[in-house]
Motif scaffolding. Structure first.
Motif, PDB file in Angstrom:
ATOM      1  N   LEU A 146     -64.964  15.572  96.993  1.00  0.00           N
ATOM      2  CA  LEU A 146     -64.228  14.324  97.176  1.00  0.00           C
ATOM      3  C   LEU A 146     -64.170  13.912  98.639  1.00  0.00           C
ATOM      4  N   LEU A 147     -63.956  14.877  99.534  1.00  0.00           N
ATOM      5  CA  LEU A 147     -63.719  14.565 100.944  1.00  0.00           C
ATOM      6  C   LEU A 147     -64.963  14.602 101.810  1.00  0.00           C
ATOM      7  N   LEU A 148     -65.958  15.425 101.435  1.00  0.00           N
ATOM      8  CA  LEU A 148     -67.136  15.612 102.287  1.00  0.00           C
ATOM      9  C   LEU A 148     -68.420  15.002 101.727  1.00  0.00           C
ATOM     10  N   ALA A 149     -68.647  15.129 100.424  1.00  0.00           N
ATOM     11  CA  ALA A 149     -69.921  14.673  99.852  1.00  0.00           C
ATOM     12  C   ALA A 149     -70.193  13.185 100.066  1.00  0.00           C
ATOM     13  N   GLU A 183     -77.619   2.398  96.245  1.00  0.00           N
ATOM     14  CA  GLU A 183     -77.154   2.427  97.634  1.00  0.00           C
ATOM     15  C   GLU A 183     -75.919   3.304  97.811  1.00  0.00           C
ATOM     16  N   ALA A 184     -75.366   3.811  96.705  1.00  0.00           N
ATOM     17  CA  ALA A 184     -74.145   4.620  96.775  1.00  0.00           C
ATOM     18  C   ALA A 184     -74.325   5.929  96.014  1.00  0.00           C
ATOM     19  N   ARG A 185     -75.496   6.527  96.096  1.00  0.00           N
ATOM     20  CA  ARG A 185     -75.769   7.711  95.285  1.00  0.00           C
ATOM     21  C   ARG A 185     -74.841   8.878  95.622  1.00  0.00           C
ATOM     22  N   SER A 186     -74.534   9.066  96.905  1.00  0.00           N
ATOM     23  CA  SER A 186     -73.641  10.176  97.260  1.00  0.00           C
ATOM     24  C   SER A 186     -72.262   9.972  96.664  1.00  0.00           C
ATOM     25  N   ARG A 187     -71.786   8.718  96.668  1.00  0.00           N
ATOM     26  CA  ARG A 187     -70.454   8.453  96.126  1.00  0.00           C
ATOM     27  C   ARG A 187     -70.442   8.531  94.599  1.00  0.00           C
ATOM     28  N   VAL A 188     -71.495   8.029  93.956  1.00  0.00           N
ATOM     29  CA  VAL A 188     -71.599   8.166  92.502  1.00  0.00           C
ATOM     30  C   VAL A 188     -71.641   9.648  92.122  1.00  0.00           C
ATOM     31  N   ASN A 189     -72.435  10.402  92.871  1.00  0.00           N
ATOM     32  CA  ASN A 189     -72.525  11.840  92.629  1.00  0.00           C
ATOM     33  C   ASN A 189     -71.172  12.513  92.856  1.00  0.00           C
ATOM     34  N   THR A 190     -70.424  12.033  93.861  1.00  0.00           N
ATOM     35  CA  THR A 190     -69.111  12.604  94.144  1.00  0.00           C
ATOM     36  C   THR A 190     -68.154  12.385  92.981  1.00  0.00           C
ATOM     37  N   VAL A 191     -68.111  11.174  92.466  1.00  0.00           N
ATOM     38  CA  VAL A 191     -67.232  10.888  91.325  1.00  0.00           C
ATOM     39  C   VAL A 191     -67.565  11.821  90.168  1.00  0.00           C
ATOM     40  N   TYR A 192     -68.855  11.916  89.869  1.00  0.00           N
ATOM     41  CA  TYR A 192     -69.275  12.751  88.746  1.00  0.00           C
ATOM     42  C   TYR A 192     -68.952  14.224  88.989  1.00  0.00           C
TER      43      TYR A 192
END
Length: 400
Positions: A70-73, A338-347
């Motif tokens: 949540l905080l780093l990815a 454009e938001a793959r890291s954030r999508v991955n973070t949510v998942y």
């Protein structure tokens, strides 16, 4: 230090080498959150006054992993992933030193939380692979890196069990430190820098994940389905060492770790699942995976005194969970490139909260209801995954 730009999709050999490096990074990093699972009986012996709390070690480690994601990815969308990986390796190395020297269980629990937070290095590698691969090969690329991650998860237990059997559990974490430092040298030399895709400040970067959750119902469904399956997966692996330590087995951490080799067969299914998701669509693969996980817990429930039955169940469980994981990740990466890291973070945050819940439920159920209770709880989590998946049957994720 490498400043080479990413190889083009047409340069398949360069892409393959980079994917293998990313798979190694994912496996070596994520292994750190699983080393403690086959060591629980050894920890009870080292910290007898806190023996009833040893189940908190894997649960806290997985909660730390969820917090780290949540905080780093999300920073992978904002900064160079290579630099982030190297900084996290430095912090993880310090946490491993503290764990190896822990004088009591309280210190170990605190260090385990830090290990979980910083081992999220793996979550920079998977979206990196999705970015490098062309859309028609994204599932296969993610599957390749995830096979490394899965091998890290499963062989971590094997390595930890073997090392602890002959050299003690503290040596497990010392050996991991050496492996991480060696990998850092290779990363410094071989891994290219990434190009950030977002200029959002950190606070807004984190807040933007809420908008992704609201905007993409399919992301919510994939996250809940994955979390329930990982909860089932974790409830088995977090309790296995305790089952094997008691009657009728009376086996040590080495035996629990060797089950990781059996489960590593699931890693072979990862690239195959990725290709199947590319060709046939991910939902069919996920449906089959849920059925396989349910079957595995029926087998476990009937095999509380049978090594052969446990082996069969482990193979089915790991193939099912990993096939679902690859298919889920392949489809969520198509939602917002454009938001793959954030999508991955949510998942993945949701996924590892599920894992922590599974470990916590296992720690509660085991002393009260034994192995049959653990099997029933695993089946219940699997049923929740089936409900989450089936209720969006008519609305594909990519249309979210």
């Amino acid at each position: 230090m490498s400043t080479t730009p990413f190889p083009s999709a047409a340069d398949e050999r360069a892409l393959r080498r980079l994917l293998l490096l990313l798979a190694t990074i994912a496996g070596v990093a994520v292994a750190n959150i699983y080393y403690n699972q086959p060591l629980l009986d050894s920890l009870r012996g080292s910290f007898p006054q806190s023996a009833s709390w040893v189940g908190a070690v894997p649960a806290v480690t997985q909660l730390g992993y969820a917090a780290g994601m949540l905080l780093l990815a999300p920073l992978g969308d904002r900064f160079d992933r290579r630099l982030l990986i190297l900084l996290q390796i430095a912090g993880l190395s310090i946490a491993l030193i503290v764990t190896a020297a822990a004088p009591n269980l309280t210190t170990m629990i605190g260090a385990s939380l830090a290990i979980g937070v910083l081992a999220t290095i793996a979550q920079q590698a998977v979206p990196f692979a999705a970015e490098l691969a062309p859309p028609s090969q994204r599932g296969h690329a993610v599957g390749t890196v995830m096979s490394g991650l899965l091998l890290g998860i499963l062989l971590a237990r094997t390595a930890a069990g073997l090392v602890a059997e002959y050299f003690g559990w503290r040596t497990v974490f010392a050996a991991s430190l050496v492996a991480l430092l060696a990998l850092a040298v290779v990363i410094w030399i071989r891994l290219p820098k990434s190009k950030p895709t977002s200029t959002l400040p950190y606070g807004k970067l984190l807040m933007s994940m809420w908008h992704l959750i609201v905007e993409h119902p399919g992301l919510r469904e994939a996250s809940v389905t994955g979390a329930c399956l990982f909860a089932a997966f974790s409830i088995f692996w977090s309790v296995l060492a305790l089952l094997l330590a008691g009657a009728p087995f009376h086996l040590g951490p080495q035996a629990a770790g060797l089950f990781g080799i059996v489960g590593a067969g699931g890693a072979l299914a990862a690239p195959i699942a990725g290709k199947s998701a590319d060709r046939r669509g991910p939902r069919a693969v996920i449906s089959l995976s849920i059925v396989l996980v349910a079957i595995s817990f029926v087998v476990f429930g009937l095999s509380g005194a049978s090594i052969a039955g446990l082996i069969v169940g482990v193979i089915i469980l790991d193939v099912g969970v990993q096939a679902a994981q690859i298919s889920n990740q392949s489809r969520i990466y198509a939602l917002s490139p454009e938001a793959r890291s954030r999508v991955n973070t949510v998942y993945m945050v949701t996924y590892f909260i599920g894992g922590a819940a599974g470990s916590a439920v296992g720690a509660f159920v085991w002393p009260w209801f034994g192995w049959m209770g653990v099997s029933v709880a695993g089946l219940a989590f699997t049923a929740l995954a089936g409900w989450s998946h089936a209720r969006r049957r008519t609305r594909p994720v990519t249309a979210s």
